[in-house]
Write a protein that holds these residues in place. Structure first.
Motif, mmCIF file in Angstrom:
data_model
loop_
_atom_site.group_PDB
_atom_site.id
_atom_site.type_symbol
_atom_site.label_atom_id
_atom_site.label_comp_id
_atom_site.label_asym_id
_atom_site.label_seq_id
_atom_site.Cartn_x
_atom_site.Cartn_y
_atom_site.Cartn_z
ATOM 1 N N SER A 3 0.750 -0.847 -0.171
ATOM 2 C CA SER A 3 -0.104 0.552 0.077
ATOM 3 C C SER A 3 1.063 1.309 -0.264
ATOM 4 C CB SER A 3 -1.208 0.079 0.802
ATOM 5 O OG SER A 3 -1.895 0.916 1.074
ATOM 6 N N MET A 7 -1.135 2.557 7.227
ATOM 7 C CA MET A 7 -1.814 1.279 7.402
ATOM 8 C C MET A 7 -3.081 3.044 8.739
ATOM 9 S SD MET A 7 -3.858 -0.862 7.137
ATOM 10 C CE MET A 7 -3.173 -1.990 5.987
ATOM 11 N N PHE A 8 -2.724 3.252 9.409
ATOM 12 C CA PHE A 8 -3.067 4.343 10.205
ATOM 13 C C PHE A 8 -3.588 5.072 8.923
ATOM 14 C CE2 PHE A 8 0.190 7.172 9.310
ATOM 15 C CZ PHE A 8 -0.125 8.322 9.778
ATOM 16 N N VAL A 10 -5.025 5.040 6.777
ATOM 17 C CA VAL A 10 -6.576 3.663 5.918
ATOM 18 C C VAL A 10 -7.400 4.535 7.478
ATOM 19 C CG1 VAL A 10 -7.085 1.966 5.068
ATOM 20 C CG2 VAL A 10 -5.402 3.778 4.585
ATOM 21 N N LYS A 11 -7.029 3.655 8.427
ATOM 22 C CA LYS A 11 -7.873 2.685 9.879
ATOM 23 C C LYS A 11 -8.515 4.052 9.823
ATOM 24 C CE LYS A 11 -5.717 -1.549 11.488
ATOM 25 N NZ LYS A 11 -4.946 -2.138 12.287
ATOM 26 N N LEU A 12 -7.987 5.362 9.994
ATOM 27 C CA LEU A 12 -8.431 6.567 10.377
ATOM 28 C C LEU A 12 -9.726 6.803 9.146
ATOM 29 C CD1 LEU A 12 -8.152 9.526 12.326
ATOM 30 C CD2 LEU A 12 -6.503 9.766 10.060
ATOM 31 N N CYS A 13 -9.057 6.768 8.305
ATOM 32 C CA CYS A 13 -10.541 7.484 6.847
ATOM 33 C C CYS A 13 -10.803 6.969 6.778
ATOM 34 C CB CYS A 13 -9.510 7.643 5.600
ATOM 35 S SG CYS A 13 -8.290 9.093 5.923
ATOM 36 N N LYS A 14 -11.202 5.410 6.806
ATOM 37 C CA LYS A 14 -12.263 4.679 6.084
ATOM 38 C C LYS A 14 -13.537 4.826 7.317
ATOM 39 C CE LYS A 14 -13.818 -0.054 5.634
ATOM 40 N NZ LYS A 14 -14.613 -0.048 5.313
ATOM 41 N N PRO A 15 -13.699 5.228 8.430
ATOM 42 C CA PRO A 15 -15.265 5.579 9.059
ATOM 43 C C PRO A 15 -16.017 6.545 8.270
ATOM 44 C CG PRO A 15 -13.789 4.944 10.800
ATOM 45 C CD PRO A 15 -12.442 4.473 8.898
ATOM 46 N N TYR A 17 -14.967 8.164 4.972
ATOM 47 C CA TYR A 17 -15.137 7.260 3.634
ATOM 48 C C TYR A 17 -17.019 6.320 3.852
ATOM 49 C CZ TYR A 17 -15.663 4.245 -0.746
ATOM 50 O OH TYR A 17 -16.151 3.834 -1.500
ATOM 51 N N ASP A 18 -16.804 5.570 4.718
ATOM 52 C CA ASP A 18 -18.462 4.380 5.249
ATOM 53 C C ASP A 18 -19.144 4.989 5.097
ATOM 54 O OD1 ASP A 18 -16.557 1.989 4.186
ATOM 55 O OD2 ASP A 18 -16.819 1.942 6.302
#
Length: 97
Positions: A3, A7-8, A10-15, A17-18
């Motif tokens: 990637s 990763m931190f 990605v985990k921060l932005c995923k909620p 985005y969802d």
């Protein structure tokens, strides 16, 4: 595949985005002919046909809007934002039968 985004992050932005994926804003109007091309052409299988009309599965939908653009009657809309726009159809696109 490695990637390019930490990763931190990605985990921060995923909620965020969802929550931004607003499949409840997608709807089909009365021009729908129940052909099912939207479901057949969905790259992530996020559309089910119920009572002859498409229903989007939010957890799977990636909001690519391919369903909107492959609809032969332009019956799929995103709120009132897409009514004024025309459909994009790639010259080499051949919808699945």
């Amino acid at each position: 595949m490695k990637s390019k985004v930490p990763m931190f992050l990605v985990k921060l932005c995923k909620p965020i985005y969802d929550r931004a994926r607003k499949t409840d804003h997608l709807h089909v109007n009365d021009d729908c002919i129940s052909c099912g091309l939207c479901a057949k052409n969905c790259p992530v299988s996020a559309i089910e046909i119920k009572d002859g009309k498409p229903v989007w599965i939010k957890e799977q939908c990636v909001m690519c809007l391919k369903c909107l653009h492959c609809c032969p009657k332009f019956a799929i809309q995103y709120d009132n934002k897409t009514k004024k726009h025309r459909q994009y159809v790639h010259p080499k696109f051949k919808p699945s039968k």
